[in-house]
Design an enzyme around this catalytic site. Structure first.
Site, PDB file in Angstrom:
ATOM      1  N   SER A 161      13.754  22.055 -17.190  1.00 41.74           N
ATOM      2  CA  SER A 161      12.446  22.798 -17.374  1.00 41.74           C
ATOM      3  C   SER A 161      12.837  24.145 -18.244  1.00 41.74           C
ATOM      4  CB  SER A 161      11.685  22.887 -16.003  1.00 41.74           C
ATOM      5  OG  SER A 161      11.459  24.007 -16.445  1.00 41.74           O
TER       6      SER A 161
ATOM      7  N   HIS B  52       0.840  -1.352  -0.147  1.00 44.09           N
ATOM      8  CA  HIS B  52      -0.077  -0.046   0.009  1.00 44.09           C
ATOM      9  C   HIS B  52       0.652   0.777   0.115  1.00 44.09           C
ATOM     10  CE1 HIS B  52      -2.731  -2.822   1.443  1.00 44.09           C
ATOM     11  NE2 HIS B  52      -2.704  -3.392   2.531  1.00 44.09           N
TER      12      HIS B  52
ATOM     13  N   LYS C 154      15.207  22.497 -12.505  1.00 44.15           N
ATOM     14  CA  LYS C 154      14.811  21.695 -12.408  1.00 44.15           C
ATOM     15  C   LYS C 154      15.619  20.102 -13.299  1.00 44.15           C
ATOM     16  CE  LYS C 154      10.700  20.825 -12.054  1.00 44.15           C
ATOM     17  NZ  LYS C 154      10.172  19.942 -11.504  1.00 44.15           N
TER      18      LYS C 154
END
Ligand code: ARG
Length: 462
Positions: free
Chosen positions: A277, A156, A283
């Site tokens: 980016s 999970h 980025k």
């Protein structure tokens, strides 16, 4: 144009119809398979005594010339000649003269195209299996060299139990191994020769179907001429196997995206497999993984196109089958591109051992091991589960980890928990090493699995 339409329809075709009708911009990719199949057919016609040896030699050599023209970029593909088959036959006839017209004896484009596609799938499967093997070699290499790295397992996406990075990488490897097996199975079934099935009902000529099959390295001639020309389950099967592979690659990539986030920080992609980016200077993005997730959507689309194409088709051939080329070509291309990029990305990334190890320090990942310790002291597992669950609650309330609870608190839950061996149960490294059973993460087990997997890949094709 007249070649394609014959004597029955001597007049020109409507422009809109020609655009719909012509497939050469797509199926010219089959020229190698088409020429190979035609050469085998020509030799087979001679063996059957339907054409002379000289004519067969002329056809085979003429087809060689067509091949070199195509490979030299000198071949002019003509959309008016419909498809790869008619383009090649027309050029052959220009080269060798009227004997070129003998090539199509006892053959239809229906058995011809089915042959080409089976040859194409066979070759593509071999290339894709090799690419899967290459990706798995990278996973095996890294599993071996980074066997010391500990990390949590997850269920999970919540921390579950301690394990090794190698255990996780080997899980990916197992899954990919089944993908290769599925392709190998599909290859075995599709490796039969349609040639001799004609348009639908076979041929009255005494064609040497076995000999042609053998020359093309097919296992046998297909047993039913209607099935041979009308069935495309081999395409659905290959595309399905590739869609499953695509989903698997997408799952791996989902983890790469999550692991390379600052929140996780488990993995750093190399610059060669990252992008930046256009606006945000800081980025470094995991585009490789995102693009491969995107390719999996396409792979599911290709298989859907093939299923839909065939579901309402009467036996035998129907012209909509012409639309089966693009999905299978693109499926093979998407799968290969994804595999090669992922192989590079995983071969060059850095796994951040400290971050992986630090993830074991929170989340009470040794709680099951503590319960197992109590079981060894004679406590029934359900009760042990309950006791440790209570301790986790207590630890949470005090904002500490299980291993930080005082001996008094532990002893109050169960007397044996105050013994020093109980602390061993809470050591992640020891917890991992205790799980040396088949399928477990202990170091020796993982290293044995790595060698076993290497041997399996070595013998994969045979
Ligand atoms: N180009 C066709 C295809 O890809 C093969 C030609 C069969 N055409 C025909 N009219 N029977 O399926």
């Amino acid at each position: 144009m007249t070649v394609a339409r014959g004597g029955r329809l001597p007049n020109t075709i409507d422009e809109a119809m020609q655009q719909l009708n012509s497939s050469v911009d797509v199926d010219s990719a089959l020229y190698r398979e088409d020429i190979r199949g035609s050469q085998a057919h020509a030799r087979g016609l001679a063996r059957a005594g339907v054409i002379s040896r000289e004519d067969a030699d002329t056809l085979v050599q003429g087809l060689e010339q067509v091949r070199s023209e195509i490979e030299a970029g000198k071949f002019e593909w003509d959309p008016a000649r419909e498809d790869v088959h008619m383009n090649i036959e027309a050029r052959l006839t220009e080269i060798v003269g009227p004997v070129g017209g003998k090539l199509h004896t006892g053959r239809s484009r229906n058995d011809q195209v089915a042959t080409d596609l089976r040859l194409y799938c066979r070759g593509s499967i071999d290339t894709i299996i090799e690419a899967i093997a290459e990706l798995c070699r990278v996973l095996l290499d890294r599993s071996e060299t980074e066997v010391a790295a500990l990390m949590p397992t997850y269920t999970h996406l919540q921390r579950a139990q301690p394990s090794r990075l190698s255990h996780h990488l080997m899980a990916w490897q197992e899954m990919l191994c089944r993908d290769a097996e599925r392709l190998r199975d599909a290859r075995l079934r599709l490796n039969e020769s349609p040639l001799g099935a004609g348009a639908v009902a076979g041929s009255g000529f005494p064609l040497d179907r076995e000999g042609v099959a053998e020359e093309l390295e097919f296992g046998r001639p297909m047993r039913n001429s209607i099935d041979a020309t009308a069935s495309r389950d081999f395409l659905m099967e290959v595309a399905s196997a590739l869609a499953i592979l695509g989903v698997h690659l997408s799952r791996i990539c989902e983890e790469i995206v999550i692991w390379s986030s600052s929140e996780f920080g488990f993995l750093t992609l190399s610059d060669a497999f990252s992008t930046s980016s256009s606006m945000m200077p800081q980025k470094k993005n995991p585009d490789v993984a995102e693009l491969i997730r995107g390719k999996s959507a396409r792979l599911i689309g290709h298989v859907t196109a093939l299923y839909t194409l065939e579901k309402s088709l009467c036996f035998g051939y129907g012209r909509e089958l012409q639309e089966d080329k693009e999905p299978i070509f693109q499926a093979c291309r998407d799968a290969l591109q994804s595999l090669r990029a992922l192989t590079g990305a995983l071969g060059t990334c850095t796994f951040q051992h400290e971050r992986l190890r630090a993830a074991l320090d929170r989340g009470h990942v040794c709680a099951t091991d503590l319960a197992d310790y109590l079981v060894l002291q004679g406590v029934p597992f359900r009760e042990a589960h309950h006791i440790v669950g209570g301790l986790v609650r207590e630890a949470e309330e005090r904002a500490v980890q299980l291993s930080e609870l005082t001996p008094e608190v532990l002893a109050a839950a169960h007397t044996t928990l105050a013994q020093p061996e109980a602390q061993d149960a809470l050591d992640p490294e020891k917890a991992v090493e205790r799980r040396g059973l088949i399928g477990g993460p202990a170091r020796a087990r993982i290293l044995a699995e790595v060698s076993a997997a290497r041997a399996r890949w070595q013998h994969f094709a045979s």
